[in-house]
Write a protein that holds these residues in place. Structure first.
Motif, PDB file in Angstrom:
ATOM      1  N   THR A  78      21.301   0.593 -18.252  1.00  0.00           N
ATOM      2  CA  THR A  78      21.648   1.675 -17.618  1.00  0.00           C
ATOM      3  C   THR A  78      20.687   2.833 -17.533  1.00  0.00           C
ATOM      4  N   VAL A  79      20.586   3.331 -16.442  1.00  0.00           N
ATOM      5  CA  VAL A  79      19.716   4.604 -16.106  1.00  0.00           C
ATOM      6  C   VAL A  79      20.794   5.685 -15.577  1.00  0.00           C
ATOM      7  N   TYR A  80      20.701   6.828 -16.086  1.00  0.00           N
ATOM      8  CA  TYR A  80      21.565   8.036 -15.631  1.00  0.00           C
ATOM      9  C   TYR A  80      20.698   8.966 -15.003  1.00  0.00           C
ATOM     10  N   LEU A  81      21.640   9.675 -14.293  1.00  0.00           N
ATOM     11  CA  LEU A  81      20.943  10.886 -13.252  1.00  0.00           C
ATOM     12  C   LEU A  81      21.917  12.186 -13.616  1.00  0.00           C
ATOM     13  N   GLN A  82      21.719  12.935 -14.402  1.00  0.00           N
ATOM     14  CA  GLN A  82      22.485  14.119 -14.629  1.00  0.00           C
ATOM     15  C   GLN A  82      22.135  15.296 -13.723  1.00  0.00           C
ATOM     16  N   MET A  83      23.013  15.617 -12.795  1.00  0.00           N
ATOM     17  CA  MET A  83      22.771  16.393 -11.751  1.00  0.00           C
ATOM     18  C   MET A  83      23.580  17.789 -11.913  1.00  0.00           C
ATOM     19  N   ASN A  84      23.103  18.763 -12.289  1.00  0.00           N
ATOM     20  CA  ASN A  84      23.596  20.371 -12.615  1.00  0.00           C
ATOM     21  C   ASN A  84      23.333  21.176 -11.260  1.00  0.00           C
TER      22      ASN A  84
END
Length: 123
Positions: A78-84
């Protein structure tokens, strides 16, 4: 069968956060770089971020640098993209894609694609 499945999209207010996930199967995940792309209504698809398979190096588009963070968990494929600090201009369909080995920032370098997840940032 190769599959990339995005999740985590939704509706969020300006300044909020979301974490997108890209779950992969059907190929040797450790050997592939993963990229995130987005396409806003009426616009071309653009590269957002990517992470290599080898040394963990990353790339971010200038428009998201300092706000988005990409990471990968090879044990979970799994790859994650944390968007703030999300902005209205982040509104788009977000896609993950896979290519062997190293980072690439253009979509034609990627052979495998997910179906996308929608992100809407409301003001």
């Amino acid at each position: 069968e190769v599959q990339l499945v995005e999740s985590g999209g939704g509706l969020v207010q300006v300044g909020g956060s979301l974490r997108l996930s890209c779950a992969a199967s059907g190929f040797t995940f450790d050997d592939y770089a993963i990229g995130w792309f987005r396409q806003a209504p009426g616009k071309e698809r653009e590269g957002v971020s990517c992470i290599s398979s080898t040394d963990g190096s990353t790339y971010y588009a200038d428009s998201v640098k300092g706000r988005f963070t990409i990471s990968r968990d090879n044990a979970k494929n799994t790859v994650y993209l944390q968007m703030n600090s999300l902005k209205p201009e982040d509104t788009a369909d977000y896609y993950c894609a896979a290519r062997p080995l190293g980072i690439a920032t253009v979509q034609h370098e990627y052979g495998y694609w997910g179906q996308g997840t929608q992100v809407t940032v409301s003001s």
